[in-house]
Write a protein that holds these residues in place. Structure first.
Motif, PDB file in Angstrom:
ATOM      1  N   THR A 193     -27.852  63.720  10.358  1.00 13.49           N
ATOM      2  CA  THR A 193     -27.465  63.704  11.778  1.00 13.49           C
ATOM      3  C   THR A 193     -26.208  64.538  12.025  1.00 13.49           C
ATOM      4  OG1 THR A 193     -28.439  61.511  12.027  1.00 13.49           O
ATOM      5  CG2 THR A 193     -26.865  62.193  13.717  1.00 13.49           C
ATOM      6  N   GLU A 239     -27.193  68.128  12.058  1.00 14.52           N
ATOM      7  CA  GLU A 239     -27.863  68.430  13.336  1.00 14.52           C
ATOM      8  C   GLU A 239     -26.831  68.596  14.456  1.00 14.52           C
ATOM      9  OE1 GLU A 239     -30.626  65.154  13.702  1.00 14.52           O
ATOM     10  OE2 GLU A 239     -32.341  66.513  13.530  1.00 14.52           O
ATOM     11  N   SER A 245     -36.705  69.030  13.358  1.00 13.94           N
ATOM     12  CA  SER A 245     -35.505  68.432  13.928  1.00 13.94           C
ATOM     13  C   SER A 245     -35.566  68.645  15.425  1.00 13.94           C
ATOM     14  CB  SER A 245     -34.253  69.095  13.355  1.00 13.94           C
ATOM     15  OG  SER A 245     -33.139  68.875  14.222  1.00 13.94           O
ATOM     16  N   ARG A 269     -31.751  66.093   4.073  1.00 12.09           N
ATOM     17  CA  ARG A 269     -33.169  65.758   4.137  1.00 12.09           C
ATOM     18  C   ARG A 269     -33.718  65.453   2.749  1.00 12.09           C
ATOM     19  NH1 ARG A 269     -34.102  64.508   8.628  1.00 12.09           N
ATOM     20  NH2 ARG A 269     -35.534  65.471  10.116  1.00 12.09           N
TER      21      ARG A 269
END
Lengths: 343, 343
Positions: free
Chosen positions: A160, A163, B46, B137
């Motif tokens: 996160t 991102e 994403s 990931r």
């Protein structure tokens, strides 16, 4: 404590005016934090000497250690008696440090301002790679705790954060960035780690699911409040107290809430000013003062801090689920510390 | 198969002369690899669109997928019947891709040569951050396998890779780099992931400890051989087949075994040539040809490939522990493929 009304001016109160909000938590878990610091030094070690050299430049530079403190505080709040919270807190700080190292590389304008960031001293390459090393070390530490749930929480937070950083890159230099997009960025890049730091402190103590959720929400709201205050301070702080340059975000064209509010409330001429300085990065000597003046005119700093106070209140409320006591008070004081901090 | 003697010339044999060594393994686990590719595409997703865009630029560009193939092959060799090897293989490829993205940033001279690396198309910042995302990931995928042992193996490998990359940074442009230091670098930056990729394939199949150790050693020796061939090809390959520029390492002053050998065996004049081109990076139009000539004169490419053959043999030997059969043959063929490959 300085109230939000007092904070509404373009300059924030000095440290003397703020309650020593971290002291309560430090009093409670200071011994643990000492162990965390020792663990950090130990785990930075590598046969490749440049790694601890570069890492310690940042890790040992101090900082508030607010994220590991939250992990320790949450574990305390949930009555944890073991020793793994120390590993976890070190791991949270490693993830944070790795992020900072990569931020310094990403944030190219930091390179131009004479700050001795790690990438300036040792180069971008070393900063990228040592960040990768610290990130890997964090996962090695997590494996040692022996809890897959914790690995899941921190792996999710790490994804996160990345991102959020990419999202921030996309919204940079775009003055029309909406408030929602900004909140989305700071929720991801900042609040995700605060949130995970708090939750893992509860999970290691095997707290009930409802408490873990409350800790996560406490951390998320505190994290958002923390970034809002950070972004306000970047325009409004006393430079000496801040420990970094006021106006960093302005020079980089990083579109934070103070800019979004001043732009939205601005005249056409004012908007042209923001587009010139923040989109084209065409900046003149007095532009930062001009920007600060426009923010004062439109209450942009005051409203950013009001927003921070709001998220701080939400964080406070999550603590109601826990029994009253020193640990709860200490975590509540962190929220107040953040609202009142000047650096 | 082309023999090492045949490979001793400064030019390597064409693909036509080499056994199709990956085909056996592909025939055996091709279906699984298809599932890995689907998993990769799915997990690159994403809500931030730039992330799959940038990641797929590299991931979908193909490549040999040798590391995930090794995980699948090792699982097959150990009789694994579940489905988690697909997740693991995807995770290994994600770690590799994250490393490549960061390498492209670190390896600044790639920026100058007109190759459409991700950092050229989207900038260094995005490459660093998307690398971080893919790395996170990978750990999310590992958590899904539910096995702490596997997380430990891959977290250790990741830390070792980062150490190796930093070590490589330190030895760059130093023609006096010893062969041992070079082997140390490639063991860490390349062989650690080959080694982990093989071991986790066995561990997911709950193989005996001795087999896990043998797979790890197989992977490590294959990985060292792989990097040795890579470094020879950078001076000796047919450019069209290589798919990247011959002479990349030369232009960057990356001190690989061919240079170390040519320097050590060179006259004073020749050493001055290496110091000028590799330490000072003062390079003239015909210098690469000159370098290739000196390597031919001193058998530097031939001896690098001989070294690769040696590590290939060590890898072969580790397979003796396993029952004869298609899977063992397929993994043995990967070693031969590597020794004979031209790109």
């Amino acid at each position: 404590m300085a109230t939000v009304t007092q904070l509404g001016a373009a300059r924030l109160p000095t440290q003397a005016g703020a309650k020593p909000g971290l002291d309560k938590l430090l009093g409670l878990v200071g011994h643990d934090l000492e162990a965390v610091n020792q663990e950090i030094v130990k785990r930075m070690h590598s046969r490749v000497a440049l790694i601890p050299q570069l890492a310690s430049h940042l890790v040992s530079a101090g900082g508030k250690r607010i994220r590991p403190l939250l992990t320790l505080g949450a574990a305390k709040l949930c009555g944890y008696r073991g020793g793994k919270h120390v590993l976890l807190a070190a791991c949270v700080e490693f993830i944070h440090t790795a992020t900072l190292l990569h931020d310094d590389v990403v944030d190219e304008s930091d390179l131009r301002r004479g700050n001795a960031t790690a990438n300036q001293v040792w180069g971008n390459q070393a900063s990228v790679l040592v960040g990768d090393f610290l990130f890997s070390r964090a996962f090695q530490l997590m494996v040692e705790t022996g809890q897959l749930e914790i690995l899941g929480i921190l792996a999710n937070a790490s994804a996160t954060i990345a991102e959020g950083e990419v999202l921030q890159l996309i919204t940079a230099n775009d003055t029309s960035t909406a408030e929602e997009a900004y909140l989305d960025v700071i929720s991801a890049k900042t609040a995700a780690l605060f949130s995970a730091a708090c939750r893992v402190g509860g999970v290691i103590a095997e707290c009930p699911a409802a408490q873990a959720d409350a800790l996560e929400s406490f951390g998320r709201n505190l994290g958002i409040a923390f970034q809002l205050v950070d972004d306000a301070l970047d325009y409004a702080a006393d430079q000496a107290a801040l420990g970094k340059n006021v106006g960093d975000d302005f020079r980089e064209g990083k579109i934070t809430l103070p800019v979004i509010l001043a732009y939205r409330r601005g005249t056409e001429d004012e908007r042209a000013f923001w587009r010139r300085t923040q989109e084209k990065l065409d900046q003149r000597p007095d532009d930062l003062e001009q920007a600060q003046g426009l923010m004062a005119k439109h209450g942009a700093i005051a409203d950013t801090l009001e927003r921070a106070r709001h998220y701080g209140l939400l964080a406070h409320r999550e603590l109601a689920l826990f029994p009253a006591g020193e640990a709860r008070e200490a975590l509540a004081a962190v929220v107040d510390f953040n609202t009142a901090r000047t650096h």
